[in-house]
Design a protein around this motif. Structure first.
Motif, PDB file in Angstrom:
ATOM      1  N   GLY A 177       0.799  -1.216   0.000  1.00 21.84           N
ATOM      2  CA  GLY A 177       0.000   0.000   0.000  1.00 21.84           C
ATOM      3  C   GLY A 177       0.835   1.271   0.000  1.00 21.84           C
ATOM      4  N   MET A 178       2.096   1.170   0.402  1.00 20.89           N
ATOM      5  CA  MET A 178       2.993   2.326   0.368  1.00 20.89           C
ATOM      6  C   MET A 178       3.818   2.363  -0.918  1.00 20.89           C
ATOM      7  N   LEU A 179       4.430   1.240  -1.259  1.00 26.58           N
ATOM      8  CA  LEU A 179       5.444   1.231  -2.309  1.00 26.58           C
ATOM      9  C   LEU A 179       4.877   1.406  -3.706  1.00 26.58           C
ATOM     10  N   ARG A 180       3.686   0.888  -3.965  1.00 22.81           N
ATOM     11  CA  ARG A 180       3.170   0.985  -5.343  1.00 22.81           C
ATOM     12  C   ARG A 180       2.874   2.436  -5.734  1.00 22.81           C
ATOM     13  N   PHE A 181       2.747   3.317  -4.742  1.00 26.54           N
ATOM     14  CA  PHE A 181       2.529   4.739  -5.034  1.00 26.54           C
ATOM     15  C   PHE A 181       3.846   5.522  -5.046  1.00 26.54           C
ATOM     16  N   GLY A 182       4.956   4.811  -4.960  1.00 20.93           N
ATOM     17  CA  GLY A 182       6.248   5.498  -4.964  1.00 20.93           C
ATOM     18  C   GLY A 182       6.547   6.214  -3.668  1.00 20.93           C
ATOM     19  N   ARG A 183       5.900   5.782  -2.583  1.00 25.59           N
ATOM     20  CA  ARG A 183       6.150   6.386  -1.269  1.00 25.59           C
ATOM     21  C   ARG A 183       7.190   5.564  -0.509  1.00 25.59           C
ATOM     22  N   PRO A 184       7.791   6.128   0.550  1.00 24.42           N
ATOM     23  CA  PRO A 184       8.786   5.374   1.330  1.00 24.42           C
ATOM     24  C   PRO A 184       8.169   4.131   1.949  1.00 24.42           C
ATOM     25  N   PHE A 241       5.891   6.515 -11.560  1.00 24.10           N
ATOM     26  CA  PHE A 241       6.208   5.210 -10.968  1.00 24.10           C
ATOM     27  C   PHE A 241       4.935   4.376 -10.841  1.00 24.10           C
ATOM     28  N   LEU A 242       3.844   4.987 -10.346  1.00 26.97           N
ATOM     29  CA  LEU A 242       2.579   4.287 -10.178  1.00 26.97           C
ATOM     30  C   LEU A 242       2.062   3.769 -11.514  1.00 26.97           C
ATOM     31  N   LYS A 243       2.158   4.594 -12.562  1.00 32.02           N
ATOM     32  CA  LYS A 243       1.695   4.160 -13.880  1.00 32.02           C
ATOM     33  C   LYS A 243       2.467   2.947 -14.361  1.00 32.02           C
ATOM     34  N   SER A 244       3.776   2.933 -14.149  1.00 29.47           N
ATOM     35  CA  SER A 244       4.585   1.784 -14.574  1.00 29.47           C
ATOM     36  C   SER A 244       4.162   0.520 -13.832  1.00 29.47           C
ATOM     37  N   VAL A 245       3.898   0.658 -12.535  1.00 26.01           N
ATOM     38  CA  VAL A 245       3.481  -0.500 -11.743  1.00 26.01           C
ATOM     39  C   VAL A 245       2.113  -0.995 -12.204  1.00 26.01           C
ATOM     40  N   GLU A 294       1.239  -4.618 -13.814  1.00 26.75           N
ATOM     41  CA  GLU A 294       0.255  -5.505 -13.184  1.00 26.75           C
ATOM     42  C   GLU A 294      -0.853  -5.860 -14.161  1.00 26.75           C
ATOM     43  N   GLY A 295      -1.224  -4.889 -15.027  1.00 26.29           N
ATOM     44  CA  GLY A 295      -2.209  -5.185 -16.068  1.00 26.29           C
ATOM     45  C   GLY A 295      -1.693  -6.218 -17.052  1.00 26.29           C
ATOM     46  N   ILE A 304       9.486  -3.895  -3.714  1.00 23.54           N
ATOM     47  CA  ILE A 304      10.563  -3.385  -2.862  1.00 23.54           C
ATOM     48  C   ILE A 304      11.789  -3.066  -3.710  1.00 23.54           C
ATOM     49  N   ALA A 305      12.083  -3.935  -4.692  1.00 20.17           N
ATOM     50  CA  ALA A 305      13.238  -3.702  -5.566  1.00 20.17           C
ATOM     51  C   ALA A 305      13.063  -2.429  -6.381  1.00 20.17           C
ATOM     52  N   LEU A 306      11.877  -2.226  -6.942  1.00 25.42           N
ATOM     53  CA  LEU A 306      11.623  -1.017  -7.737  1.00 25.42           C
ATOM     54  C   LEU A 306      11.735   0.231  -6.870  1.00 25.42           C
ATOM     55  N   ALA A 307      11.194   0.150  -5.658  1.00 20.12           N
ATOM     56  CA  ALA A 307      11.281   1.298  -4.749  1.00 20.12           C
ATOM     57  C   ALA A 307      12.732   1.591  -4.372  1.00 20.12           C
ATOM     58  N   ALA A 308      13.517   0.546  -4.138  1.00 22.06           N
ATOM     59  CA  ALA A 308      14.926   0.742  -3.792  1.00 22.06           C
ATOM     60  C   ALA A 308      15.692   1.325  -4.975  1.00 22.06           C
ATOM     61  N   LEU A 309      15.411   0.855  -6.183  1.00 17.61           N
ATOM     62  CA  LEU A 309      16.069   1.397  -7.373  1.00 17.61           C
ATOM     63  C   LEU A 309      15.694   2.863  -7.568  1.00 17.61           C
ATOM     64  N   ARG A 310      14.441   3.179  -7.291  1.00 23.59           N
ATOM     65  CA  ARG A 310      13.982   4.560  -7.428  1.00 23.59           C
ATOM     66  C   ARG A 310      14.688   5.463  -6.428  1.00 23.59           C
TER      67      ARG A 310
END
Length: 553
Positions: A362-369, A394-398, A402-403, A415-421
């Motif tokens: 719920g946090m990471l898919r929106f590009g939040r910490p 970031f959210l659009k890519s996720v 998922e689509g 988690i990996a995408l958030a860490a890379l970001r």
């Protein structure tokens, strides 16, 4: 190597003077005090201020101390005694393990170590509720499955039972529950327990889920929760309640919604809601706090919203074996097992027991910490959810990925995408720490993201690193962001090296690593490539190897 004397006493360090020959009784009590907390070291022959004054002449032979402790504790406690010489005097370091359960002196004395308000340690009596709390922390006792003394069937509220059935329908719980009458429902969810005389009595789970509010106040006085809103230090909302848990969740969510504005963004043909706090993460975090709190301890579950984020805290630390370093991967270990199982069957919390994953998602898919548990300690679990603006690109890519998959991204991938970001560039070892798994699993996660076009790999050796792919930065201003996160290109690295050699005459691999901010393997590959194209010439070997300008440099 002998142990090193700590500078001061702490929760896990105790100094005991032996100038007057510390009594066996006081020594054993000091040991069990440490064992009933987090274990630690007892330094015998050291004053409270940390000054070594030595062992009493009657205790210079320390070999018998371990046997003394074992003989005078119940169950027998195995300690390790290490003789140490400090400032030309003999002292003893007694290493005390953390007791798995509770340990007493053979005289029946129970003690535990704790920190006072000023941060100084003290040894205090373990009262009955302390012992019960410790037993639940180790999973030895499930208080939520036990009948509550003085509780009667009339303390259960028919209206709350109806709310429970509505929750089963609303949250997709176990629909078998809907076919049961009240007595069968109580038995299936552990809301009541059979007594020795054959009668039924409400359990703690029963009172917490469907108990009347007056009964909760009288019979479960530790149950309380609060919702608070602070805006620029002004109090916008501050109310404490003692509702049954299902009513509590509904009340908290209803009062939270006005402070959780939501907008929408367009992703392809779909409009995706972007709330300030993901409601699923909010519901899971609050439910976890209410379900897993220690009901032997006084103190409310706090849900606090301020200018920087949402904080949810509950009395009772993490269960034994659960740490911040394995929170994502350890098996679920509920403190109140019967209550947790009931909430899962109702559908209120994640049925797999991996509610932490839902909070992270719920946090990471929106590009939040990622969720922040760093303020958690032995007495409370504290979760902080940042309310920073969402990263729409970031959210659009996720959402698009998922689509394409037809399912949610695995939590490790998020988690990996958030860490890379956030970190711009990652190795498999660095990601392994973030996802709390082995490097091999981290590598599989990163390579899957490369295959999906969400990440880009750099290098093919042990120094292989990863960055976000350009496709993640397609929103306005995204190209510049991609160039910034990608860093220097191979051509730029070559130019940096050539300019350095022209100015200084030569360059070594260590200097390339520092100059271009590369790993050892990447620097080696760069120099090898520049040598093969005759941009550089190698002189010397081993530690004296250096590169000078080549014919084409």
């Amino acid at each position: 190597m002998p142990p090193i004397l700590p500078q001061r006493e702490s929760l896990t360090v105790e100094f005991k003077s032996d100038r007057k020959c510390l009594s066996d009784k006081d020594l054993v009590e000091a040991v069990i005090c440490l064992a009933n907390a987090d274990g630690g070291e007892l330094w015998l022959g050291v004053e409270d201020d940390g000054t070594p004054t030595g062992l009493h002449t009657d205790r210079l032979q320390v070999a018998g101390l371990a046997g003394l402790v074992a003989a005078r504790t119940s169950p027998s406690l195995a300690v390790t005694v290490v003789p140490v010489v400090l400032s030309a005097v003999n002292v003893a370091c007694i290493k005390v393990p953390k007791a798995h359960g509770e340990v007493a002196t053979t005289g029946g004395v129970y003690l535990r170590r704790r920190l006072k308000a000023d941060g100084q340690p003290e040894c205090v009596a373990m009262l009955p509720h302390d012992r019960a709390s410790r037993a639940t922390t180790f999973g030895l006792v499930d208080a939520s499955a036990q009948a509550v003394a003085g509780a009667q069937l009339s303390d259960l509220d028919p209206l709350e039972r109806e709310r429970l059935r509505q929750c089963v329908q609303q949250f997709g719980g176990d629909r078998v529950l809907l076919e049961l009458d009240d007595e069968a429902l109580d038995g299936a969810l552990g809301l009541t327990a059979r007594q020795s005389d054959g009668t039924r009595a409400p359990t703690l789970t029963g009172l917490l889920l469907v108990g009347k509010e007056l009964a909760l106040r009288e019979l479960v006085p530790t149950h309380e929760f609060a919702f608070q809103v602070l805006a620029r230090e002004a109090v916008g909302f501050n109310e404490f309640r003692r509702f049954p848990l299902l009513k509590a969740l509904d009340w908290l969510e209803t009062n939270f919604r006005p402070y959780n504005p939501e907008r929408e963004i367009q992703v392809g043909l779909f409009r995706v809601p972007v709330p300030k706090v993901d409601l699923g993460a909010f519901r899971e975090a609050v439910a976890n706090a209410l379900v897993h709190r220690d009901y032997h301890r006084l103190g409310a579950v706090h849900v606090r919203m301020d200018d920087d984020g949402l904080t949810i805290s509950n009395p009772g630390g993490l269960m034994e074996g659960v740490t911040l370093a394995n929170l994502l991967t350890t098996e679920p270990r509920p403190r109140n097992r019967a209550l947790a199982d009931a909430m899962k069957r109702i559908g209120v919390v994640e049925r797999s027991g991996r509610g932490v994953d839902k909070i992270y998602r719920g946090m990471l898919r929106f590009g939040r910490p990622e969720p922040d548990y760093r303020r958690t300690d032995a007495s409370s679990v504290v979760l902080r959810l940042a309310t920073t603006d969402a990263d729409e690109a970031f959210l659009k890519s996720v959402v698009e990925e998922e689509g394409r998959l037809g399912s949610a991204l695995p939590i490790d991938s998020l988690i990996a995408l958030a860490a890379l970001r956030g970190l711009k560039r990652l190795t498999t070892d660095e990601l392994a720490i973030h996802i709390q798994r082995e490097p091999a699993q981290a590598k599989r996660t990163l390579e899957a993201l490369v295959e999906a076009g969400l990440a880009q790999a750099h290098g093919a050796t042990r120094g292989r690193t990863y960055t976000l792919a350009a496709s993640v930065y397609q929103a306005e201003g995204g190209k510049a962001a991609y160039i910034r996160q990608l860093g220097f290109s191979n051509l730029q690295h070559e130019q940096l090296v050539l300019n350095y050699v022209r100015e200084h005459g030569a360059i070594r691999r260590a200097e390339v690593i520092e100059l271009c901010r590369l790993s050892d393997g990447q620097a080696k590959d760069l120099l090898k490539r520049m040598k093969s194209t005759e941009l550089l010439l190698l002189e010397g070997a081993g530690r004296t190897a250096a590169y000078r300008l080549g014919p084409k440099g």
